[in-house]
Design a protein around this motif. Structure first.
Motif, mmCIF file in Angstrom:
data_model
loop_
_atom_site.group_PDB
_atom_site.id
_atom_site.type_symbol
_atom_site.label_atom_id
_atom_site.label_comp_id
_atom_site.label_asym_id
_atom_site.label_seq_id
_atom_site.Cartn_x
_atom_site.Cartn_y
_atom_site.Cartn_z
ATOM 1 N N ARG A 96 -108.951 -50.715 59.798
ATOM 2 C CA ARG A 96 -108.152 -51.491 60.765
ATOM 3 C C ARG A 96 -106.772 -50.873 60.960
ATOM 4 O O ARG A 96 -106.311 -50.679 62.092
ATOM 5 C CB ARG A 96 -108.021 -52.935 60.274
ATOM 6 N N ASP A 97 -106.117 -50.529 59.864
ATOM 7 C CA ASP A 97 -104.756 -49.995 59.939
ATOM 8 C C ASP A 97 -104.713 -48.625 60.615
ATOM 9 O O ASP A 97 -103.820 -48.354 61.420
ATOM 10 C CB ASP A 97 -104.136 -49.917 58.544
ATOM 11 N N VAL A 98 -105.679 -47.766 60.310
ATOM 12 C CA VAL A 98 -105.700 -46.432 60.924
ATOM 13 C C VAL A 98 -105.989 -46.553 62.417
ATOM 14 O O VAL A 98 -105.329 -45.911 63.242
ATOM 15 C CB VAL A 98 -106.715 -45.506 60.215
ATOM 16 N N LEU A 99 -106.977 -47.355 62.787
ATOM 17 C CA LEU A 99 -107.276 -47.539 64.215
ATOM 18 C C LEU A 99 -106.049 -48.072 64.950
ATOM 19 O O LEU A 99 -105.676 -47.565 66.012
ATOM 20 C CB LEU A 99 -108.470 -48.482 64.403
ATOM 21 N N THR A 100 -105.400 -49.075 64.371
ATOM 22 C CA THR A 100 -104.212 -49.673 64.994
ATOM 23 C C THR A 100 -103.094 -48.646 65.137
ATOM 24 O O THR A 100 -102.411 -48.599 66.163
ATOM 25 C CB THR A 100 -103.740 -50.889 64.177
ATOM 26 N N SER A 101 -102.931 -47.787 64.134
ATOM 27 C CA SER A 101 -101.867 -46.774 64.200
ATOM 28 C C SER A 101 -102.114 -45.759 65.312
ATOM 29 O O SER A 101 -101.176 -45.109 65.769
ATOM 30 C CB SER A 101 -101.718 -46.060 62.850
ATOM 31 N N HIS A 102 -103.354 -45.644 65.753
ATOM 32 C CA HIS A 102 -103.694 -44.738 66.856
ATOM 33 C C HIS A 102 -103.796 -45.478 68.190
ATOM 34 O O HIS A 102 -104.273 -44.913 69.172
ATOM 35 C CB HIS A 102 -105.005 -43.998 66.550
ATOM 36 N N GLY A 103 -103.374 -46.740 68.212
ATOM 37 C CA GLY A 103 -103.340 -47.496 69.455
ATOM 38 C C GLY A 103 -104.634 -48.212 69.812
ATOM 39 O O GLY A 103 -104.797 -48.663 70.945
ATOM 40 N N VAL A 104 -105.551 -48.342 68.860
ATOM 41 C CA VAL A 104 -106.817 -49.025 69.119
ATOM 42 C C VAL A 104 -106.701 -50.466 68.631
ATOM 43 O O VAL A 104 -106.411 -50.715 67.453
ATOM 44 C CB VAL A 104 -107.995 -48.323 68.390
ATOM 45 N N ARG A 105 -106.910 -51.416 69.544
ATOM 46 C CA ARG A 105 -106.896 -52.831 69.160
ATOM 47 C C ARG A 105 -108.187 -53.151 68.412
ATOM 48 O O ARG A 105 -109.255 -52.686 68.785
ATOM 49 C CB ARG A 105 -106.783 -53.744 70.379
ATOM 50 N N VAL A 106 -108.073 -53.944 67.349
ATOM 51 C CA VAL A 106 -109.248 -54.346 66.583
ATOM 52 C C VAL A 106 -109.171 -55.828 66.250
ATOM 53 O O VAL A 106 -108.088 -56.415 66.218
ATOM 54 C CB VAL A 106 -109.409 -53.532 65.276
ATOM 55 N N LYS A 107 -110.353 -56.395 66.016
ATOM 56 C CA LYS A 107 -110.454 -57.773 65.523
ATOM 57 C C LYS A 107 -111.313 -57.732 64.264
ATOM 58 O O LYS A 107 -112.379 -57.124 64.260
ATOM 59 C CB LYS A 107 -111.114 -58.685 66.561
ATOM 60 N N ASP A 109 -112.029 -60.601 60.855
ATOM 61 C CA ASP A 109 -111.651 -61.883 60.266
ATOM 62 C C ASP A 109 -111.363 -61.813 58.766
ATOM 63 O O ASP A 109 -111.089 -62.830 58.144
ATOM 64 C CB ASP A 109 -112.710 -62.937 60.561
ATOM 65 N N GLY A 110 -111.425 -60.627 58.182
ATOM 66 C CA GLY A 110 -111.109 -60.469 56.763
ATOM 67 C C GLY A 110 -112.298 -60.614 55.835
ATOM 68 O O GLY A 110 -112.167 -60.388 54.634
ATOM 69 N N ALA A 111 -113.445 -60.976 56.360
ATOM 70 C CA ALA A 111 -114.633 -61.147 55.532
ATOM 71 C C ALA A 111 -115.432 -59.846 55.475
ATOM 72 O O ALA A 111 -115.650 -59.206 56.508
ATOM 73 C CB ALA A 111 -115.516 -62.265 56.087
ATOM 74 N N VAL A 112 -115.877 -59.455 54.271
ATOM 75 C CA VAL A 112 -116.656 -58.234 54.153
ATOM 76 C C VAL A 112 -118.027 -58.369 54.799
ATOM 77 O O VAL A 112 -118.678 -57.374 55.091
ATOM 78 C CB VAL A 112 -116.803 -57.764 52.680
ATOM 79 N N SER A 113 -118.443 -59.599 55.070
ATOM 80 C CA SER A 113 -119.732 -59.815 55.737
ATOM 81 C C SER A 113 -119.622 -59.710 57.259
ATOM 82 O O SER A 113 -120.633 -59.758 57.957
ATOM 83 C CB SER A 113 -120.287 -61.190 55.359
ATOM 84 N N SER A 114 -118.400 -59.565 57.779
ATOM 85 C CA SER A 114 -118.167 -59.441 59.226
ATOM 86 C C SER A 114 -117.850 -58.003 59.581
ATOM 87 O O SER A 114 -117.197 -57.294 58.820
ATOM 88 C CB SER A 114 -116.987 -60.314 59.663
ATOM 89 N N ARG A 115 -118.276 -57.611 60.760
ATOM 90 C CA ARG A 115 -117.972 -56.252 61.223
ATOM 91 C C ARG A 115 -116.621 -56.222 61.938
ATOM 92 O O ARG A 115 -116.163 -57.234 62.458
ATOM 93 C CB ARG A 115 -119.089 -55.770 62.138
ATOM 94 N N ILE A 116 -116.012 -55.062 61.940
ATOM 95 C CA ILE A 116 -114.763 -54.851 62.674
ATOM 96 C C ILE A 116 -115.135 -54.681 64.144
ATOM 97 O O ILE A 116 -116.088 -53.970 64.465
ATOM 98 C CB ILE A 116 -114.037 -53.600 62.146
ATOM 99 N N GLU A 117 -114.400 -55.321 65.028
ATOM 100 C CA GLU A 117 -114.704 -55.249 66.454
ATOM 101 C C GLU A 117 -113.570 -54.594 67.221
ATOM 102 O O GLU A 117 -112.403 -54.922 67.014
ATOM 103 C CB GLU A 117 -114.950 -56.648 67.021
ATOM 104 N N ILE A 118 -113.939 -53.672 68.087
ATOM 105 C CA ILE A 118 -113.002 -53.083 69.043
ATOM 106 C C ILE A 118 -113.340 -53.715 70.387
ATOM 107 O O ILE A 118 -114.481 -53.612 70.846
ATOM 108 C CB ILE A 118 -113.163 -51.549 69.106
ATOM 109 N N PRO A 119 -112.384 -54.410 71.011
ATOM 110 C CA PRO A 119 -112.682 -55.065 72.289
ATOM 111 C C PRO A 119 -113.174 -54.057 73.335
ATOM 112 O O PRO A 119 -112.923 -52.854 73.224
ATOM 113 C CB PRO A 119 -111.328 -55.667 72.696
ATOM 114 N N PRO A 120 -113.875 -54.553 74.360
ATOM 115 C CA PRO A 120 -114.427 -53.650 75.385
ATOM 116 C C PRO A 120 -113.375 -52.705 75.961
ATOM 117 O O PRO A 120 -112.213 -53.078 76.135
ATOM 118 C CB PRO A 120 -114.928 -54.607 76.469
#
Length: 143
Positions: A96-107, A109-120
């Motif tokens: 999340r932090d690396v993507l954000t540092s390169h200007g990529v928005r991510v979502k 929820d903090g749960a390891v059972s959830s995937r990281i999402e990059i909006p369309p």
């Protein structure tokens, strides 16, 4: 100067994650199972052990191109199942932090059972081909 596209930022992010000891693969197989197989194959060829992985697979890519966003799978390389959640969350935070540092928005929820999402986003992957090579003297042009 060429305009930087969203997928260029993802490329740079995945390069950085690989440098940080996280196997980061794009379009890894067609399914989640294929993706993890590819991850373990790549991890087994590294000289230094990887801490974990992040990837998206072909079905994720299809969903992104269809306007649904890009979902990233992640996990830590930890043999003890009881200890896997904390390192997995650490991998996700790093991603999340690396993507954000390169200007990529991510979502996420903090749960390891959830995937990281990059909006369309508009997919603008470029295709690079090698420059044509000059023919040698006496070569025949294929028909």
């Amino acid at each position: 100067m060429a305009r930087t596209h969203h997928d260029d930022a993802i490329d740079r992010s995945f390069d950085e994650l690989n440098d940080r000891g996280i196997v980061a693969l794009q379009n890894a197989g067609d399914t989640m199972s294929d993706g993890w197989t590819d991850v373990y194959e790549v991890a087994s060829t590294r000289s230094a052990p990887a801490r974990g992985a992040v990837f998206y697979h072909g079905q994720d890519l299809d969903a992104d191109v269809a306007g649904e966003g890009l979902r990233l799978a992640f996990g830590a390389f930890e043999d003890d199942l009881a200890k896997r959640d904390d390192p997995g969350a650490e991998i996700a935070r790093d991603v999340r932090d690396v993507l954000t540092s390169h200007g990529v928005r991510v979502k996420w929820d903090g749960a390891v059972s959830s995937r990281i999402e990059i909006p369309p986003f508009a997919w603008r992957k470029r295709r690079w081909t090698a420059a044509p090579q000059p023919r040698s003297a006496g070569s025949v042009c294929p028909r």
